[in-house]
Scaffold this active site. Sequence first.
Site, mmCIF file in Angstrom:
data_model
loop_
_atom_site.group_PDB
_atom_site.id
_atom_site.type_symbol
_atom_site.label_atom_id
_atom_site.label_comp_id
_atom_site.label_asym_id
_atom_site.label_seq_id
_atom_site.Cartn_x
_atom_site.Cartn_y
_atom_site.Cartn_z
ATOM 1 C CB SER A 117 -33.320 72.995 -8.557
ATOM 2 O OG SER A 117 -32.544 72.966 -9.718
ATOM 3 C CE1 TYR A 141 -33.972 67.613 -8.910
ATOM 4 C CE2 TYR A 141 -33.330 69.416 -10.362
ATOM 5 C CZ TYR A 141 -33.313 68.823 -9.119
ATOM 6 O OH TYR A 141 -32.663 69.422 -8.076
ATOM 7 C CE LYS A 145 -35.627 69.397 -6.034
ATOM 8 N NZ LYS A 145 -35.468 69.143 -4.610
#
Length: 328
Positions: A117, A141, A145
């Site tokens: 991402s 988050y 990643k």
Amino acid sequence: MKIFVAGGAGYVGSHCVRRLVAAGHEVTVYDNLSAGHRPAIDPKARFVEGDLADTAKLADVFQAGRFDAAMHFAALLNVGESVLEPLKYWQNNVAHTLNLLHCMQRHGVRRFIFSSSCAVYGVPEDVPIREDQPKNPINPYGNTKLAVEWMLEHSAAAWGLGAVALRYFNAAGAASDGTLGEDHDPEIHLIPIVLQVALGQRESVPIFGTDYPTPDGTCIRDYIHVDDLAEAHLLALESCTPGRAEAYNVGTGRGTSVLEIIAAAREVTGHAIPTLAVERRPGDPPMLFADAGRIRHALGWLPRHLELREIVASAWRWHSSHPGGYGT
Ligand code: UDP
């Protein structure tokens, strides 16, 4: 190739599975259906309902499958939730990926395509964002990643994994025939929310901040059509080389504001789409858009769906024909 696809029943995963099947690959979808949808899985793919936490089941599937490659779409993606429940994100997005990588190592599967991402960049120093810019995620988050990208680099060096991390910008749109699309519960993404307002399912679109240092004061993102993302996966698979870990931005290179999305949706749907200016959402960088030069040069990837109205129109075909999502 025989391809194992974790999360192939989700939004991006289901579009990619359809593309892989169309290209002649033999696909096994492994999905716990916590966020994915059974009807989204291409009927030509084999489906195993399973969780990446279930290492015994995973091993059985790998033993029987003799896969050439794995793709991994199964992750939690709600940035706000990741701040409130970080361990859930480390468990799902990192620990479960570790299970998959262990399994691949044991079974000699050396090709891996990972859904990363643009959240790995945090608030970028500069836009458009290049892959070599500093990676400073601003939420759990994004950290999960980035952590997986590190695992891929280490695995490439240590045991010959070939890995491609695709750093998605904002996945958008739907399959052109309106049969696949976005269906999250709860829905948190801008375009589906805007179209739910057009359908009368919500009263207004909350605009998270109108005082950003951008031309119209709202956040700017790079909305990339989900079918262009699927094409990037296919090319990544073909290029994936044992012993090498690569990372590519996947975006159009064009920034679009929240207000521009709403204006496009008004044109496409013919509905008024009321809005309501509200507070900024914590952790939203003002401006994110990709320099996608690396993937263009390395893989020859070029986005085909550049027209914003076309992207929104494809999403509208899906939402208006499936107002209750896959349950419709
Ligand atoms: N956004 C908004 N209202 C909403 C949902 C999103 O104003 O109801 C904004 C959000 O602040 C961001 C952009 O729309 O600037 C895209 O948000 P989304 O959640 O779709 O994707 P993200 O960029 O967070 O991955």
